[in-house]
Design an enzyme around this catalytic site. Structure first.
Site, PDB file in Angstrom:
ATOM      1  CD1 TRP A 186      44.924  40.771  49.261  1.00 19.62           C
ATOM      2  CD2 TRP A 186      46.639  41.806  47.777  1.00 19.62           C
ATOM      3  NE1 TRP A 186      46.101  40.038  49.138  1.00 19.62           N
ATOM      4  CE2 TRP A 186      47.341  40.197  48.207  1.00 19.62           C
ATOM      5  CE3 TRP A 186      47.722  43.360  47.480  1.00 19.62           C
ATOM      6  CZ2 TRP A 186      48.342  40.885  47.132  1.00 19.62           C
ATOM      7  CZ3 TRP A 186      48.491  42.923  46.787  1.00 19.62           C
ATOM      8  CH2 TRP A 186      48.874  41.863  46.686  1.00 19.62           C
ATOM      9  CB  CYS A 201      42.420  48.151  48.944  1.00 22.48           C
ATOM     10  SG  CYS A 201      43.264  47.783  49.213  1.00 22.48           S
ATOM     11  CD  GLU A 211      44.244  31.288  40.838  1.00 23.35           C
ATOM     12  OE1 GLU A 211      45.209  32.259  40.621  1.00 23.35           O
ATOM     13  OE2 GLU A 211      44.246  30.852  39.617  1.00 23.35           O
ATOM     14  CE  LYS A 250      39.090  38.245  38.136  1.00 23.82           C
ATOM     15  NZ  LYS A 250      39.657  37.011  37.573  1.00 23.82           N
ATOM     16  CG  HIS A 279      64.581  16.228  29.395  1.00 25.77           C
ATOM     17  ND1 HIS A 279      66.270  16.078  28.624  1.00 25.77           N
ATOM     18  CD2 HIS A 279      63.937  16.475  28.625  1.00 25.77           C
ATOM     19  CE1 HIS A 279      65.406  15.611  27.295  1.00 25.77           C
ATOM     20  NE2 HIS A 279      64.590  15.834  27.080  1.00 25.77           N
ATOM     21  CG  ASN A 297      43.512  50.430  44.979  1.00 24.37           C
ATOM     22  OD1 ASN A 297      44.459  49.670  45.678  1.00 24.37           O
ATOM     23  ND2 ASN A 297      42.123  50.320  43.946  1.00 24.37           N
ATOM     24  N   GLY A 298      46.264  51.275  46.701  1.00 26.64           N
ATOM     25  CA  GLY A 298      47.585  52.069  46.304  1.00 26.64           C
ATOM     26  C   GLY A 298      48.937  51.599  47.056  1.00 26.64           C
ATOM     27  CD  GLU A 304      44.038  29.159  33.299  1.00 27.56           C
ATOM     28  OE1 GLU A 304      45.541  29.285  32.945  1.00 27.56           O
ATOM     29  OE2 GLU A 304      43.849  29.622  33.517  1.00 27.56           O
ATOM     30  CE  LYS A 338      42.387  29.309  37.387  1.00 29.01           C
ATOM     31  NZ  LYS A 338      43.003  30.026  36.495  1.00 29.01           N
ATOM     32  NE  ARG A 367      38.847  46.604  43.785  1.00 34.54           N
ATOM     33  CZ  ARG A 367      39.198  47.074  41.853  1.00 34.54           C
ATOM     34  NH1 ARG A 367      38.802  46.115  41.045  1.00 34.54           N
ATOM     35  NH2 ARG A 367      40.437  47.999  42.229  1.00 34.54           N
TER      36      ARG A 367
HETATM   37  C1  AGP Z   1      44.195  33.629  37.542  1.00 31.44           C
HETATM   38  O1  AGP Z   1      43.353  32.778  38.294  1.00 31.44           O
HETATM   39  C2  AGP Z   1      45.302  34.721  38.453  1.00 31.44           C
HETATM   40  N1  AGP Z   1      44.179  35.144  39.279  1.00 31.44           N
HETATM   41  C3  AGP Z   1      46.016  35.455  38.145  1.00 31.44           C
HETATM   42  O2  AGP Z   1      46.533  34.798  37.322  1.00 31.44           O
HETATM   43  C4  AGP Z   1      45.975  36.877  37.066  1.00 31.44           C
HETATM   44  O3  AGP Z   1      46.024  35.401  35.885  1.00 31.44           O
HETATM   45  C5  AGP Z   1      46.687  37.623  36.569  1.00 31.44           C
HETATM   46  O4  AGP Z   1      47.145  38.633  37.998  1.00 31.44           O
HETATM   47  C6  AGP Z   1      46.614  38.806  35.701  1.00 31.44           C
HETATM   48  O5  AGP Z   1      45.465  39.507  36.057  1.00 31.44           O
HETATM   49  P1  AGP Z   1      45.248  40.309  34.535  1.00 31.44           P
HETATM   50  O6  AGP Z   1      44.291  38.652  33.314  1.00 31.44           O
HETATM   51  O7  AGP Z   1      44.152  41.318  35.342  1.00 31.44           O
HETATM   52  O8  AGP Z   1      46.189  41.060  34.074  1.00 31.44           O
END
Ligand code: AGP
Length: 616
Positions: free
Chosen positions: A76, A2, A496, A611, A512, A102-103, A489, A493, A28
């Site tokens: 969140w 959050c 997500e 994030k 395979h 937050n937590g 990666e 991208k 966030r």
């Molecule tokens: C990456 O595009 C994602 N948003 C997510 O996988 C992110 O990389 C992951 O949560 C790790 O975050 P960090 O690098 O802040 O540890």
């Protein structure tokens, strides 16, 4: 994850500054938002489900008095569905105490039962409402807000970053943190608190970073810090070099696009003042804290991270093996806890995290340290938990990354890992000065080559491929060697931000099993740039097309042999194989962005994501 923003001044109205700061934290978490202000007649609260814009509309229709003291929150959801009643700030059942959190409070259920036994009642399903009633319970007994917060923290177990205020204590904010980030901003105009520095850059660039277990009492003229035992302590402020503009969009439609296009500059920020062409050496800042002798001590490496950072970790392992001749392994940080406990011995663990707050990665770091191991953190956020708790540190200096989908931070991580591989290779004397110089020159020469990726021809090629890809339901990303992690990666991208199902695979694995998926509706994105994997990648592309699958290929500009095997080509400049991941990822970032744009997805704040994932 959050977002929290709070402000306290001697005069004026802090509400606009708090709302403005909250907007920079919306990445966030954005299920709901709320704000509370201190007034002469007590505390007032406004809360609204959905994005901050909904709260702003609420404030327009159901105004809030001006105030010198306010706390705000963007959520969140962890406990309780996104709804007005579950939005923060939460008040206790008398409305006298307000809390943003937050937590996760792990023992909130038994605390709620205990509080009910003491006459408290609840409106929401959240752990936070339990927490604020616990503080109110102690406030009625102790009469002091800071003492009440600390007493409540003794009973509550879990992760928290909190800001609390009470109608009986105007002019005071009490903050505390355990595993969820919280910073205090100080200036001559007032005192502030937030989950993250970008939220306060329009107010100050001087910060006090709270450590785990610490609390602070904020007044309009400053803050008093207390350690985990409740003793008053002093800590100098840290100056954040990010400008407010860096935390803003700079005219781009989305943070993600701005951050993709910043990557050539990130190369300069992360690398260019850290190496010396003359002797082919790399110098990191003092917080790296490892000299040549110590670097020679380590005989193996362990890389750990989550998500995008895990993909750079896999590449880091390959770079360190190739340039420093150091064997290594890469683990998903969340899995490390379940791995058998072996001697740490002469291993160095590299934990990579953009935010430095990812709970899985922090837990892995602490487990390594508990087992007697040493941790090198590679992180983008100064003052983050990873940055403060790792034994050794490399900051990537990418500037704030706001888009939830990580792009420039990934690029900065790869750059830092490439420099680290040279640093250790030179320390272990497996790289001669001339080799170090050549590798650093290759990196310096990369900068102008990246520009072509943002040119008209490259952008058009990406748009044509995105027009096609936006219409598919599922696809495979294939790569080999150093481009296997780029396949992972690229797939992350796309999935997500566009919600199209995508999987990254080592290309050798396709026959395979995954090849069963290939047909005219199931395309493959193949990364096929020059190097040891090139010929086999061409074979893979032929196998796909033999089954009517479409191929989108990342290929060196003008490679006609490869273009003959592809339906769409994303052209890239030719670079040394070791640097090809830094180049090849960019068109895949652009492709996912363009596809998500076509599908009308929320690019900077994709559904269900945040994030920084500070819960395990
Ligand atoms: C990456 O595009 C994602 N948003 C997510 O996988 C992110 O990389 C992951 O949560 C790790 O975050 P960090 O690098 O802040 O540890």
């Amino acid at each position: 994850m959050c977002g929290i923003v709070a402000a306290l001044t001697a005069s004026g109205n802090v509400v606009p500054d708090v709302i403005s700061g909250l907007k920079t934290l919306e990445y966030r978490g954005y299920d709901s938002a709320g704000i509370s202000v201190m007034t002469d007649s007590g505390l007032q609260v406004r809360r609204k489900m959905g994005k901050i814009a909904n709260l702003e509309a609420e404030l327009l229709s159901n105004g809030l008095p001006n105030s010198v003291q306010a706390v705000a929150h963007t959520r969140w959801a962890t406990h309780g569905v996104p709804a007005d009643r579950n939005a923060h700030p939460h008040t206790d059942d008398t409305g006298e105490v307000v809390l943003v959190h937050n937590g996760i409070i792990e023992n909130y259920a038994e605390l709620r039962t205990w509080l009910r036994g003491h006459g408290h009642h609840f409106q929401s399903e959240t752990d936070t409402e339990v927490f604020v009633n616990l503080i109110a319970y102690h406030l009625r007994k102790l009469g002091d807000l800071h003492a009440a917060v600390r007493a409540a923290l003794e009973q509550a177990h879990g992760a928290y970053g909190i800001v609390c205020m009470a109608a009986t204590h105007p002019g005071i904010l009490v903050v505390a943190r355990m595993d969820s980030p919280l910073v205090v901003g100080v200036s001559e105009n007032g005192t502030y608190a937030a989950s993250d520095m970008p939220a306060l850059l329009h107010l100050t660039r001087d910060f006090v970073i709270l450590e785990n277990g610490e609390s602070a009492v904020l007044t309009a003229s400053g803050c008093q810090l207390y350690d985990a035992k409740g003793s008053a302590i002093e800590r100098p402020t840290q100056r954040c070099d990010w400008t407010p503009e860096q935390a803003e969009k700079g005219g781009y439609p989305h943070f993600m696009l701005k951050e993709i296009e910043e990557q050539p500059d990130v190369l300069a920020r992360t690398a260019f003042d850290r190496f010396h062409d003359s002797n082919g050496d790399v110098d990191f800042e003092p917080e790296f804290g490892l000299d040549d002798a110590e670097l020679r001590y380590f005989s193996r490496l362990r890389f750990m991270a989550m998500g995008t950072s895990l993909h750079s970790a896999i590449l880091g392992q390959q770079m360190l093996a190739k340039l420093a001749r150091l064997p290594g392994e890469t683990l998903n940080a969340s899995e490390f806890l379940y791995s058998p406990e072996l001697e740490e011995g002469d291993a160095l663990t590299v934990i990579i995290s953009q935010s430095g707050e990812t709970a899985d990665s922090l837990r892995a770091m602490r487990e390594v340290q508990r087992r007697g191991g040493r941790v090198l953190g590679i992180c983008n956020v100064m003052g983050s938990t990873l940055a403060r708790e790792a034994d050794h540190l490399i900051l990537t200096h990418c500037g704030p990354e706001v888009g939830v989908a990580s792009t420039k931070a990934f690029f900065g991580q790869l750059t830092a890992l490439y420099l680290l591989a040279i640093r250790i290779g030179r320390a272990r004397r497996v790289l001669a000065p001339s080799q170090g110089r050549e590798l650093l020159n290759d990196l310096r020469a990369l900068r102008p080559k990246l520009d072509v990726l943002f040119g008209k021809e490259s952008r058009e090629a990406v748009r044509v491929a995105a027009d096609y890809l936006a219409g598919v339901k599922s696809c495979l990303f294939l790569g080999r060697g150093m481009n296997f992690p780029i396949a992972l990666e690229g797939a992350l991208k796309l999935k997500e931000i566009s919600y199209i199902h995508a999987e990254g695979y080592p290309a050798g694995e396709m026959k395979h099993g995954p090849i069963a998926l290939i047909d005219e509706n199931f395309p493959v994105i193949a990364i096929a740039t020059p190097g040891r994997t090139y010929d086999k990648m061409i074979s893979n592309m032929e196998e796909v097309r033999a089954r009517k699958g479409k191929v989108i290929a990342v290929a060196v500009n003008g490679d006609s042999k490869l273009a003959a095997q592809a339906d769409f080509v994303l052209p890239v400049p030719e670079v040394p194989e070791l640097l090809s991941p830094l180049v090849n990822i960019i068109p895949l970032q652009q492709l996912s962005y363009e596809v998500a744009l076509r599908l009308g997805c929320d690019i900077d704040q994709p559904r269900n994501l945040a994030k920084s994932v500070t819960v395990e």
